[in-house]
Design a protein around this motif. Structure first.
Motif, PDB file in Angstrom:
ATOM      1  N   LEU A   1      38.066 -14.072  13.983  1.00 35.22           N
ATOM      2  CA  LEU A   1      36.468 -13.347  14.323  1.00 35.22           C
ATOM      3  C   LEU A   1      36.889 -11.803  14.250  1.00 35.22           C
ATOM      4  CD1 LEU A   1      35.193 -15.472  17.115  1.00 35.22           C
ATOM      5  CD2 LEU A   1      34.385 -15.326  14.733  1.00 35.22           C
ATOM      6  N   ASN A   2      38.256 -11.409  14.591  1.00 39.02           N
ATOM      7  CA  ASN A   2      38.410 -10.018  14.565  1.00 39.02           C
ATOM      8  C   ASN A   2      38.653  -9.625  13.180  1.00 39.02           C
ATOM      9  OD1 ASN A   2      39.736  -7.346  15.765  1.00 39.02           O
ATOM     10  ND2 ASN A   2      41.492  -7.970  14.677  1.00 39.02           N
ATOM     11  N   HIS A   3      39.280 -10.569  12.281  1.00 36.87           N
ATOM     12  CA  HIS A   3      39.554 -10.109  10.672  1.00 36.87           C
ATOM     13  C   HIS A   3      38.132 -10.117  10.033  1.00 36.87           C
ATOM     14  CE1 HIS A   3      41.248 -10.083   6.768  1.00 36.87           C
ATOM     15  NE2 HIS A   3      40.448 -10.763   6.611  1.00 36.87           N
ATOM     16  N   VAL A   4      37.224 -11.199  10.490  1.00 39.00           N
ATOM     17  CA  VAL A   4      35.855 -11.054   9.876  1.00 39.00           C
ATOM     18  C   VAL A   4      35.261  -9.648  10.256  1.00 39.00           C
ATOM     19  CG1 VAL A   4      33.583 -11.891   9.891  1.00 39.00           C
ATOM     20  CG2 VAL A   4      35.708 -13.488   9.748  1.00 39.00           C
ATOM     21  N   THR A   5      35.246  -9.427  11.561  1.00 37.14           N
ATOM     22  CA  THR A   5      34.635  -7.970  12.013  1.00 37.14           C
ATOM     23  C   THR A   5      35.107  -6.840  11.256  1.00 37.14           C
ATOM     24  OG1 THR A   5      34.001  -9.257  13.871  1.00 37.14           O
ATOM     25  CG2 THR A   5      34.036  -6.899  14.120  1.00 37.14           C
ATOM     26  N   LYS A   6      36.353  -6.666  11.265  1.00 36.84           N
ATOM     27  CA  LYS A   6      37.297  -5.391  10.832  1.00 36.84           C
ATOM     28  C   LYS A   6      36.894  -5.091   9.444  1.00 36.84           C
ATOM     29  CE  LYS A   6      38.595  -4.213  14.833  1.00 36.84           C
ATOM     30  NZ  LYS A   6      40.155  -4.295  15.208  1.00 36.84           N
ATOM     31  N   VAL A   7      37.039  -6.244   8.737  1.00 36.05           N
ATOM     32  CA  VAL A   7      37.044  -6.131   7.155  1.00 36.05           C
ATOM     33  C   VAL A   7      35.494  -5.926   6.801  1.00 36.05           C
ATOM     34  CG1 VAL A   7      36.992  -7.255   4.975  1.00 36.05           C
ATOM     35  CG2 VAL A   7      38.991  -7.651   6.812  1.00 36.05           C
ATOM     36  N   ALA A   8      34.418  -6.683   7.380  1.00 36.89           N
ATOM     37  CA  ALA A   8      32.917  -6.400   7.226  1.00 36.89           C
ATOM     38  C   ALA A   8      32.579  -5.310   7.485  1.00 36.89           C
ATOM     39  CB  ALA A   8      32.243  -7.534   7.689  1.00 36.89           C
ATOM     40  N   GLN A   9      32.985  -4.814   8.613  1.00 34.38           N
ATOM     41  CA  GLN A   9      32.674  -3.314   9.194  1.00 34.38           C
ATOM     42  C   GLN A   9      33.133  -2.216   8.249  1.00 34.38           C
ATOM     43  OE1 GLN A   9      34.202  -2.963  12.974  1.00 34.38           O
ATOM     44  NE2 GLN A   9      32.108  -3.578  14.195  1.00 34.38           N
ATOM     45  N   TYR A  10      34.205  -2.272   7.736  1.00 34.94           N
ATOM     46  CA  TYR A  10      35.144  -1.138   6.793  1.00 34.94           C
ATOM     47  C   TYR A  10      34.096  -1.385   5.572  1.00 34.94           C
ATOM     48  CZ  TYR A  10      38.342   1.056   3.962  1.00 34.94           C
ATOM     49  OH  TYR A  10      39.215   1.868   3.081  1.00 34.94           O
ATOM     50  N   TYR A  11      33.767  -2.416   4.929  1.00 36.88           N
ATOM     51  CA  TYR A  11      32.962  -2.322   3.730  1.00 36.88           C
ATOM     52  C   TYR A  11      31.578  -2.187   3.991  1.00 36.88           C
ATOM     53  CZ  TYR A  11      37.208  -2.778   0.949  1.00 36.88           C
ATOM     54  OH  TYR A  11      38.450  -2.228   0.352  1.00 36.88           O
ATOM     55  N   ALA A  12      30.968  -2.116   5.096  1.00 39.27           N
ATOM     56  CA  ALA A  12      29.477  -2.225   5.326  1.00 39.27           C
ATOM     57  C   ALA A  12      28.839  -1.386   4.440  1.00 39.27           C
ATOM     58  CB  ALA A  12      29.290  -1.791   6.662  1.00 39.27           C
ATOM     59  N   GLY A  13      27.750  -1.599   3.947  1.00 38.98           N
ATOM     60  CA  GLY A  13      27.031  -0.658   2.991  1.00 38.98           C
ATOM     61  C   GLY A  13      27.631  -0.624   1.629  1.00 38.98           C
ATOM     62  N   LYS A  14      28.691  -0.945   1.330  1.00 40.71           N
ATOM     63  CA  LYS A  14      29.324  -1.294   0.011  1.00 40.71           C
ATOM     64  C   LYS A  14      29.433  -2.429  -0.703  1.00 40.71           C
ATOM     65  CE  LYS A  14      32.276   2.706   0.938  1.00 40.71           C
ATOM     66  NZ  LYS A  14      33.772   3.185   1.070  1.00 40.71           N
ATOM     67  N   ILE A  15      28.942  -3.651   0.097  1.00 42.69           N
ATOM     68  CA  ILE A  15      29.088  -5.035  -0.434  1.00 42.69           C
ATOM     69  C   ILE A  15      27.722  -5.603  -0.400  1.00 42.69           C
ATOM     70  CG2 ILE A  15      30.141  -7.417   0.137  1.00 42.69           C
ATOM     71  CD1 ILE A  15      32.271  -5.273  -0.639  1.00 42.69           C
ATOM     72  N   TYR A  16      27.320  -6.108  -1.794  1.00 44.72           N
ATOM     73  CA  TYR A  16      26.136  -6.723  -1.927  1.00 44.72           C
ATOM     74  C   TYR A  16      26.087  -8.237  -1.137  1.00 44.72           C
ATOM     75  CZ  TYR A  16      22.488  -9.388  -4.286  1.00 44.72           C
ATOM     76  OH  TYR A  16      21.303 -10.159  -4.422  1.00 44.72           O
ATOM     77  N   ALA A  17      27.144  -9.018  -1.326  1.00 40.79           N
ATOM     78  CA  ALA A  17      27.129 -10.294  -0.735  1.00 40.79           C
ATOM     79  C   ALA A  17      28.652 -10.430  -0.255  1.00 40.79           C
ATOM     80  CB  ALA A  17      26.674 -11.060  -1.635  1.00 40.79           C
ATOM     81  N   TRP A  18      28.850 -11.282   0.670  1.00 40.73           N
ATOM     82  CA  TRP A  18      30.185 -11.568   1.262  1.00 40.73           C
ATOM     83  C   TRP A  18      30.282 -13.371   1.223  1.00 40.73           C
ATOM     84  CZ3 TRP A  18      34.599  -9.794   2.031  1.00 40.73           C
ATOM     85  CH2 TRP A  18      34.846  -8.552   2.219  1.00 40.73           C
ATOM     86  N   ASP A  19      31.476 -13.562   0.446  1.00 37.31           N
ATOM     87  CA  ASP A  19      31.699 -14.924   0.792  1.00 37.31           C
ATOM     88  C   ASP A  19      32.413 -15.222   2.319  1.00 37.31           C
ATOM     89  OD1 ASP A  19      30.925 -15.990  -1.700  1.00 37.31           O
ATOM     90  OD2 ASP A  19      32.807 -15.517  -2.659  1.00 37.31           O
ATOM     91  N   VAL A  20      31.652 -15.312   3.251  1.00 40.11           N
ATOM     92  CA  VAL A  20      32.072 -15.404   4.308  1.00 40.11           C
ATOM     93  C   VAL A  20      33.250 -16.720   4.592  1.00 40.11           C
ATOM     94  CG1 VAL A  20      31.478 -15.655   6.836  1.00 40.11           C
ATOM     95  CG2 VAL A  20      30.141 -14.412   5.336  1.00 40.11           C
ATOM     96  N   VAL A  21      32.680 -17.690   4.358  1.00 45.02           N
ATOM     97  CA  VAL A  21      33.766 -18.808   4.584  1.00 45.02           C
ATOM     98  C   VAL A  21      33.870 -19.495   3.162  1.00 45.02           C
ATOM     99  CG1 VAL A  21      33.883 -21.181   5.428  1.00 45.02           C
ATOM    100  CG2 VAL A  21      33.110 -19.064   7.072  1.00 45.02           C
ATOM    101  N   ASN A  22      35.155 -19.833   2.834  1.00 47.08           N
ATOM    102  CA  ASN A  22      35.430 -20.405   1.379  1.00 47.08           C
ATOM    103  C   ASN A  22      36.096 -21.941   1.814  1.00 47.08           C
ATOM    104  OD1 ASN A  22      35.584 -19.937  -1.443  1.00 47.08           O
ATOM    105  ND2 ASN A  22      37.761 -19.687  -1.054  1.00 47.08           N
ATOM    106  N   GLU A  23      35.564 -22.879   0.848  1.00 48.05           N
ATOM    107  CA  GLU A  23      36.118 -24.091   0.800  1.00 48.05           C
ATOM    108  C   GLU A  23      36.616 -24.971   2.148  1.00 48.05           C
ATOM    109  OE1 GLU A  23      39.247 -23.318  -1.932  1.00 48.05           O
ATOM    110  OE2 GLU A  23      37.764 -22.635  -3.480  1.00 48.05           O
ATOM    111  N   ALA A  24      35.337 -25.019   2.693  1.00 46.01           N
ATOM    112  CA  ALA A  24      35.700 -25.539   4.021  1.00 46.01           C
ATOM    113  C   ALA A  24      35.488 -27.141   4.204  1.00 46.01           C
ATOM    114  CB  ALA A  24      34.923 -25.044   5.330  1.00 46.01           C
TER     115      ALA A  24
END
Length: 229
Positions: free
Chosen positions: A140-163
């Protein structure tokens, strides 16, 4: 073109473009004189985008960059945004190579699809050796920090992959993330939404094209549940 986590070489990028041009030749000839002349612009005419995976170390290749800039209007990083690349040591983040891709795309007016925030594969060693509550918190810390860093620059995130397992059961993949609790996917999505309220949030997987497959139905039910709530 389907976005994948596999590397795309310069040759593959060129081949992909040429193959698509060949397949589309009849359609392009049949359109009016005002038809778009690039694949990205052609896709935009029907409300679509034409994207590709990009490797940061290829951005010094003029042929690669020329095709990228001319034909595509969305990019995703091949490996540069994955967990081992962005957080090689716990809570020590590095975005240099990912930034090269994001900055290039934005300078060209392209949208960026982020890939990926949570995945059982390509985890750094420190994460591979974690489990339970510690792993959940780190994810959760990883998700938060990376998404916050790129907030406003990313159109779409693949949040979870191949679960999900690639088989007939439709079961969740027995990964270290799954073993933190069955709600881990939802928890990752909630963290991503809090970190970047504007980005589209996506679940990414493969072999989900055939409705008769248990995996397809399992992913559908998960998304349906999330949307309902």
């Amino acid at each position: 073109m389907k976005l994948t986590s596999r590397s795309v070489s310069r040759a593959a990028l060129v081949s992909s473009v040429l193959a698509t041009v060949t397949l589309s030749a009849g359609l392009l000839v049949a359109t009016s004189a005002n038809a778009a002349t690039t694949l990205g612009a052609s896709a935009a005419q029907s409300g679509r985008y034409f994207g590709t995976a990009v490797a940061a170390n290829k951005l010094s290749d003029s042929t690669y960059v020329g095709i990228l800039n001319r034909e595509f209007d969305m990019v995703t990083a091949e490996n540069e945004m994955k967990i081992d690349a962005t957080e090689p040591n716990q809570n020590q983040f590095t975005f240099g190579n990912a930034d090269r891709i994001v900055n290039h795309a934005r300078a060209q007016g392209m949208r960026v699809r982020g890939h990926t925030l949570a995945w059982h594969s390509q985890q750094p060693g420190w994460m591979q050796n974690m489990e339970g509550t510690a792993l959940r918190s780190a994810m959760l810390n990883h998700v938060t920090k990376v998404a916050q860093y790129y907030a406003g620059k990313i159109y779409a995130w693949d949040v979870v992959n191949e679960a999900f397992e690639d088989g007939s059961s439709g079961a969740r993949r027995n990964s270290n993330l799954q073993r933190t609790g069955n709600d881990w996917i939802e928890a990752a999505f909630r963290a991503a939404r809090a970190a970047d309220p504007a980005a589209k949030l996506c679940y990414n997987d493969y072999n989900t094209d055939d409705w008769t497959h248990a995996k397809t139905q399992a992913v559908y039910r998960m998304v349906q549940d999330f949307k309902t709530r």
